[in-house]
Scaffold this motif. Sequence first.
Motif, short mmCIF file in Angstrom:
data_model
loop_
_atom_site.label_atom_id
_atom_site.label_comp_id
_atom_site.label_asym_id
_atom_site.label_seq_id
_atom_site.Cartn_x
_atom_site.Cartn_y
_atom_site.Cartn_z
N LYS A 177 -80.77 -28.96 34.44
CA LYS A 177 -79.63 -28.75 35.33
C LYS A 177 -79.50 -29.94 36.28
O LYS A 177 -80.46 -30.29 36.97
CB LYS A 177 -79.81 -27.45 36.12
CG LYS A 177 -79.72 -26.20 35.27
CD LYS A 177 -79.69 -24.95 36.15
CE LYS A 177 -78.44 -24.91 37.00
NZ LYS A 177 -78.36 -23.66 37.82
N ILE A 178 -78.33 -30.52 36.31
CA ILE A 178 -78.09 -31.71 37.11
C ILE A 178 -77.00 -31.41 38.16
O ILE A 178 -75.92 -30.91 37.81
CB ILE A 178 -77.64 -32.90 36.24
CG1 ILE A 178 -78.66 -33.16 35.12
CG2 ILE A 178 -77.41 -34.13 37.10
CD1 ILE A 178 -80.05 -33.52 35.60
N TRP A 229 -74.62 -35.62 52.75
CA TRP A 229 -75.02 -35.68 51.34
C TRP A 229 -76.52 -35.42 51.18
O TRP A 229 -76.94 -34.72 50.25
CB TRP A 229 -74.65 -37.03 50.74
CG TRP A 229 -73.17 -37.31 50.80
CD1 TRP A 229 -72.16 -36.38 50.90
CD2 TRP A 229 -72.53 -38.59 50.78
NE1 TRP A 229 -70.94 -37.02 50.95
CE2 TRP A 229 -71.12 -38.36 50.87
CE3 TRP A 229 -73.00 -39.90 50.70
CZ2 TRP A 229 -70.20 -39.41 50.88
CZ3 TRP A 229 -72.08 -40.94 50.70
CH2 TRP A 229 -70.71 -40.70 50.79
N LEU A 230 -77.31 -35.96 52.08
CA LEU A 230 -78.75 -35.67 52.03
C LEU A 230 -79.01 -34.19 52.27
O LEU A 230 -79.93 -33.60 51.69
CB LEU A 230 -79.48 -36.52 53.06
CG LEU A 230 -79.75 -37.97 52.65
CD1 LEU A 230 -80.22 -38.79 53.86
CD2 LEU A 230 -80.79 -38.04 51.53
N GLY A 231 -78.21 -33.59 53.14
CA GLY A 231 -78.35 -32.14 53.37
C GLY A 231 -78.09 -31.35 52.10
O GLY A 231 -78.79 -30.37 51.80
N LEU A 232 -77.08 -31.77 51.33
CA LEU A 232 -76.81 -31.10 50.05
C LEU A 232 -77.99 -31.22 49.10
O LEU A 232 -78.36 -30.26 48.41
CB LEU A 232 -75.56 -31.71 49.41
CG LEU A 232 -74.20 -31.26 49.94
CD1 LEU A 232 -73.09 -32.12 49.36
CD2 LEU A 232 -73.95 -29.80 49.62
N ILE A 233 -78.58 -32.41 49.05
CA ILE A 233 -79.75 -32.60 48.19
C ILE A 233 -80.89 -31.69 48.65
O ILE A 233 -81.54 -31.01 47.84
CB ILE A 233 -80.18 -34.08 48.19
CG1 ILE A 233 -79.14 -34.93 47.47
CG2 ILE A 233 -81.56 -34.25 47.54
CD1 ILE A 233 -79.38 -36.42 47.57
N ASN A 288 -80.48 -28.09 47.71
CA ASN A 288 -80.41 -27.80 46.27
C ASN A 288 -81.59 -28.35 45.48
O ASN A 288 -81.62 -28.21 44.26
CB ASN A 288 -79.11 -28.36 45.70
CG ASN A 288 -77.90 -27.58 46.13
OD1 ASN A 288 -77.61 -26.52 45.59
ND2 ASN A 288 -77.18 -28.09 47.11
N ILE A 289 -82.55 -28.96 46.15
CA ILE A 289 -83.64 -29.65 45.45
C ILE A 289 -84.43 -28.71 44.54
O ILE A 289 -84.88 -29.11 43.45
CB ILE A 289 -84.58 -30.36 46.46
CG1 ILE A 289 -85.51 -31.33 45.73
CG2 ILE A 289 -85.35 -29.36 47.29
CD1 ILE A 289 -84.87 -32.59 45.27
#
Length: 329
Positions: free
Chosen positions: A4-5, A65-69, A72-73
Motif C-alpha cells: 500500500k502506497i 505534509w510531514l504531518g500527513l506522513i 499514516n506511517i
Amino acid sequence: MNKKIFVLYTGGTIGMKHSPQGLTPDTALVHQALQPFSDGLEFDWHVCNPLIDSSAVTLADQQNWLGLIGRNIARYDGFLILHGTDTLAYTANLFALACCNLDKPIVLTGSQWPYTADNSDAPLNLATAVAALQLGLPQVTIAFNGKLYPAVGSSKVSTQTAAGFDNPHFGALAELSPEGRLSAAAPTPQTNGGFHILTINPQAKIFAYPLIPGFSANHLAHILNHTPTQALILQSYGHGNAPADPAMIEALGNFIRQGGRVLNISQVPQGCAAAVYAQGNALRHAGVITGGKCNLETATALLTLAVSNDWDNHTICQILQQLGLVEAV
C-alpha cells in the motif's frame, strides 16, 4: 499481498495544463498516471487543495505534509510525493533530516514537462519512483530521469533537459535497468528509537547570502542587525574562503554571540568548505560552522531544524558528521 502506497500530490509541472496565463496545476493526473504500475501496488491518493506551484511552497506546507506522513506511517508500506521541481530538493532534504528512524521509503518525483505533453519525462520519472518503492530503501530519495538519488546533497541542476537533478558528492543510489528495476545496497538501519518527526517551526527565519567580489560587508551587517534572521547560510568561495573584512567578521561574531547560527558552505556544486586555506580562519574564529559538503538545500533544512529545535553549534556539527558531510574530528 500488494504493497500500500500513500501518494501525496502537492502540485507541480507533472500534472499541469495549459492556460492563457501559462501552465497551471490540475487534478486530471490523479489515478490516471499510476494505473500502469498497479500490479503489486495499491495507491491511495491525497490531493492538496489547492494544488501548489512549488515555487510558492512554504515551511507551513512542508510541515503539513510531514504531518500527513506521521499520521499514516503505520498504515502504508511507502510514500510517493509528487512535487514541483523548483523546490523538490528543498522538501526532500527537509524530509530526510526531519524523519528520524525511518523504516519505509519516501520517494519524491516530478517532471520537467507535463504528463500529457509530447515526449514528457513524467512517465519515466514515475516508473523510476515506483521501482524505488518496490526496492523499499528506508530513506528519503529523489527519483528522476531513470536514477535514484539520496535526498541529502541533491539539487536541481537543469531546467532544460530531463536530467533535472543530481547529487554532486554522493551520486546516484541506483539506475533503472531495461527491465524497469532498481538495485541498491540498503543503508544501515538506525536503532536509536522509533520513528518520529522533528519539530518544524514554520516561522523559522533562514537567510542565504552568496559572496561576490566587491560585496558590501555593511550590507551583510545591516541584514543581520535589522532583520529577523535567526540563522545564516554563508555561500562562500571554493573551500569556504571569504574576505577577512573586519566589518563582516565583527557582524558575524555579534550575530553568533546573540544566539544566531551561521553555516559556511561552498558556492561550488561539488565544493567542500573545510579548513584548507588560512583565508578562512577569520570565519572559523568568529564561530561560523564549517559546512563541508553541505549544499544549499541541505543547509536550509539543517538550519531550519536547528532554529526549530534550538540546536547549538555542537549539535549541528554532530549532525553534519552523521550525514557524512564533514569528517569526524
